[in-house]
Design a protein around this motif. Sequence first.
Motif, PDB file in Angstrom:
ATOM      1  N   LEU A  32      43.146   1.264 -36.648  1.00 28.98           N
ATOM      2  CA  LEU A  32      42.098   0.477 -37.290  1.00 28.98           C
ATOM      3  C   LEU A  32      41.707  -0.731 -36.431  1.00 28.98           C
ATOM      4  O   LEU A  32      40.541  -1.146 -36.413  1.00 28.98           O
ATOM      5  CB  LEU A  32      42.542   0.023 -38.675  1.00 28.98           C
ATOM      6  CG  LEU A  32      42.609   1.134 -39.733  1.00 28.98           C
ATOM      7  CD1 LEU A  32      43.263   0.614 -41.012  1.00 28.98           C
ATOM      8  CD2 LEU A  32      41.209   1.684 -40.037  1.00 28.98           C
ATOM      9  N   LYS A  33      42.679  -1.284 -35.697  1.00 29.63           N
ATOM     10  CA  LYS A  33      42.357  -2.392 -34.788  1.00 29.63           C
ATOM     11  C   LYS A  33      41.400  -1.933 -33.694  1.00 29.63           C
ATOM     12  O   LYS A  33      40.485  -2.667 -33.303  1.00 29.63           O
ATOM     13  CB  LYS A  33      43.638  -2.952 -34.164  1.00 29.63           C
ATOM     14  CG  LYS A  33      44.490  -3.786 -35.103  1.00 29.63           C
ATOM     15  CD  LYS A  33      45.729  -4.318 -34.380  1.00 29.63           C
ATOM     16  CE  LYS A  33      46.626  -5.120 -35.313  1.00 29.63           C
ATOM     17  NZ  LYS A  33      47.847  -5.594 -34.612  1.00 29.63           N
ATOM     18  N   VAL A  34      41.609  -0.716 -33.200  1.00 33.92           N
ATOM     19  CA  VAL A  34      40.704  -0.175 -32.180  1.00 33.92           C
ATOM     20  C   VAL A  34      39.302  -0.022 -32.752  1.00 33.92           C
ATOM     21  O   VAL A  34      38.303  -0.391 -32.116  1.00 33.92           O
ATOM     22  CB  VAL A  34      41.226   1.182 -31.665  1.00 33.92           C
ATOM     23  CG1 VAL A  34      40.200   1.839 -30.738  1.00 33.92           C
ATOM     24  CG2 VAL A  34      42.550   1.002 -30.938  1.00 33.92           C
ATOM     25  N   LEU A  35      39.214   0.500 -33.961  1.00 32.75           N
ATOM     26  CA  LEU A  35      37.907   0.687 -34.594  1.00 32.75           C
ATOM     27  C   LEU A  35      37.243  -0.649 -34.910  1.00 32.75           C
ATOM     28  O   LEU A  35      36.015  -0.765 -34.854  1.00 32.75           O
ATOM     29  CB  LEU A  35      38.054   1.531 -35.859  1.00 32.75           C
ATOM     30  CG  LEU A  35      38.545   2.966 -35.617  1.00 32.75           C
ATOM     31  CD1 LEU A  35      38.773   3.680 -36.947  1.00 32.75           C
ATOM     32  CD2 LEU A  35      37.554   3.736 -34.755  1.00 32.75           C
ATOM     33  N   ALA A  36      38.053  -1.659 -35.215  1.00 35.18           N
ATOM     34  CA  ALA A  36      37.500  -2.999 -35.431  1.00 35.18           C
ATOM     35  C   ALA A  36      36.872  -3.527 -34.144  1.00 35.18           C
ATOM     36  O   ALA A  36      35.824  -4.186 -34.164  1.00 35.18           O
ATOM     37  CB  ALA A  36      38.589  -3.949 -35.919  1.00 35.18           C
ATOM     38  N   GLY A  37      37.519  -3.225 -33.008  1.00 38.31           N
ATOM     39  CA  GLY A  37      36.971  -3.651 -31.723  1.00 38.31           C
ATOM     40  C   GLY A  37      35.647  -2.992 -31.402  1.00 38.31           C
ATOM     41  O   GLY A  37      34.873  -3.520 -30.594  1.00 38.31           O
ATOM     42  N   LYS A  38      35.366  -1.869 -32.023  1.00 42.00           N
ATOM     43  CA  LYS A  38      34.105  -1.173 -31.823  1.00 42.00           C
ATOM     44  C   LYS A  38      33.067  -1.591 -32.870  1.00 42.00           C
ATOM     45  O   LYS A  38      31.956  -1.049 -32.898  1.00 42.00           O
ATOM     46  CB  LYS A  38      34.328   0.348 -31.892  1.00 42.00           C
ATOM     47  CG  LYS A  38      35.286   0.867 -30.816  1.00 42.00           C
ATOM     48  CD  LYS A  38      35.574   2.349 -31.001  1.00 42.00           C
ATOM     49  CE  LYS A  38      36.612   2.846 -29.983  1.00 42.00           C
ATOM     50  NZ  LYS A  38      36.136   2.760 -28.609  1.00 42.00           N
ATOM     51  N   GLY A  39      33.451  -2.532 -33.717  1.00 39.79           N
ATOM     52  CA  GLY A  39      32.522  -3.041 -34.722  1.00 39.79           C
ATOM     53  C   GLY A  39      32.394  -2.183 -35.955  1.00 39.79           C
ATOM     54  O   GLY A  39      31.556  -2.455 -36.820  1.00 39.79           O
ATOM     55  N   LEU A  40      33.228  -1.142 -36.093  1.00 35.08           N
ATOM     56  CA  LEU A  40      33.083  -0.209 -37.207  1.00 35.08           C
ATOM     57  C   LEU A  40      33.731  -0.704 -38.490  1.00 35.08           C
ATOM     58  O   LEU A  40      33.245  -0.395 -39.593  1.00 35.08           O
ATOM     59  CB  LEU A  40      33.673   1.153 -36.838  1.00 35.08           C
ATOM     60  CG  LEU A  40      33.015   1.881 -35.663  1.00 35.08           C
ATOM     61  CD1 LEU A  40      33.737   3.194 -35.396  1.00 35.08           C
ATOM     62  CD2 LEU A  40      31.546   2.124 -35.930  1.00 35.08           C
ATOM     63  N   VAL A  41      34.837  -1.424 -38.383  1.00 38.39           N
ATOM     64  CA  VAL A  41      35.542  -1.903 -39.572  1.00 38.39           C
ATOM     65  C   VAL A  41      35.886  -3.371 -39.400  1.00 38.39           C
ATOM     66  O   VAL A  41      35.871  -3.918 -38.293  1.00 38.39           O
ATOM     67  CB  VAL A  41      36.837  -1.091 -39.827  1.00 38.39           C
ATOM     68  CG1 VAL A  41      36.527   0.382 -40.023  1.00 38.39           C
ATOM     69  CG2 VAL A  41      37.849  -1.295 -38.710  1.00 38.39           C
ATOM     70  N   ALA A  42      36.204  -4.007 -40.520  1.00 38.70           N
ATOM     71  CA  ALA A  42      36.673  -5.396 -40.519  1.00 38.70           C
ATOM     72  C   ALA A  42      37.647  -5.552 -41.671  1.00 38.70           C
ATOM     73  O   ALA A  42      37.712  -4.712 -42.579  1.00 38.70           O
ATOM     74  CB  ALA A  42      35.506  -6.366 -40.666  1.00 38.70           C
ATOM     75  N   ALA A  43      38.428  -6.602 -41.626  1.00 42.83           N
ATOM     76  CA  ALA A  43      39.405  -6.870 -42.689  1.00 42.83           C
ATOM     77  C   ALA A  43      39.164  -8.270 -43.240  1.00 42.83           C
ATOM     78  O   ALA A  43      38.924  -9.223 -42.488  1.00 42.83           O
ATOM     79  CB  ALA A  43      40.816  -6.744 -42.148  1.00 42.83           C
ATOM     80  N   ARG A  44      39.221  -8.396 -44.547  1.00 37.79           N
ATOM     81  CA  ARG A  44      39.040  -9.682 -45.217  1.00 37.79           C
ATOM     82  C   ARG A  44      40.107  -9.825 -46.292  1.00 37.79           C
ATOM     83  O   ARG A  44      40.498  -8.851 -46.936  1.00 37.79           O
ATOM     84  CB  ARG A  44      37.655  -9.782 -45.877  1.00 37.79           C
ATOM     85  CG  ARG A  44      36.487  -9.689 -44.908  1.00 37.79           C
ATOM     86  CD  ARG A  44      36.294 -10.965 -44.114  1.00 37.79           C
ATOM     87  NE  ARG A  44      35.090 -10.880 -43.305  1.00 37.79           N
ATOM     88  CZ  ARG A  44      35.019 -10.372 -42.091  1.00 37.79           C
ATOM     89  NH1 ARG A  44      36.114  -9.860 -41.538  1.00 37.79           N
ATOM     90  NH2 ARG A  44      33.883 -10.340 -41.433  1.00 37.79           N
TER      91      ARG A  44
END
Length: 245
Positions: free
Chosen positions: A52-64
Amino acid sequence: MTSYAGRGVHGQVVEHLGYRLVSGEVAEGDTLDPRALAREWDLSLTVIRESLKVLAGKGLVAARQKRGTFVRARGEWNMLDADVIRWRVAAGKGESLLRDLGELRMIVEPAAVRHAAERRTDEDLSALERALTAMGQAGDDAAEAAAADVAFHRALLTASGNEMLARLDQLMEPVLHARDSIVHAPHGVADDPVPSHRAVLEAVRARDADRASAAMADLLTKADADAGLAVRDLAGGRGVARPEG
């Protein structure tokens, strides 16, 4: 950017989950439960979180806080990321992506090559010749063919003598690499690309701006046709494999 496809279990999770998001199987705004994903694929929570961290780096996901991990709006995705591009093609969205690339190139490159014809240096001609030689030697090697094509067009932008045009390679190269990998793949339909590129190079060498611009427009028209046929040939092979722990 580096592709994560094929990098063990971690890479398989990135690949499968990234495809789910880009294809729309998981919608924008949806929440992702890492524990549920770990159970679904019988994998450790650590593997899921790192993916999920990799996908966050691609702008696809975020965590709040209080919301957890969620799919970001499409407008926030890194559309120039190599994996995002590949997932779009695999999900059947390649034609729109390549249409956008074709329109951008038709606006930029015939104009850039006019400047290249007027301003090119001997070093520029040498760089173009090297790329064209590599293109001719690539044969059926899709990766080599794609790299040579990208090098040729990068050299043309550099030869324009305009630093801002030269930096457009950072915008176009990821999509151009994806486009070339499709067109030059074993299932591809592209004819020998050397003659059309040679026509551009010889016009630039002759400092004939009108001929260079026309040759580039002809090259791009043919490139669009090749890409469209290749993407349609991929229609039967969409999707990605499930990760296996």
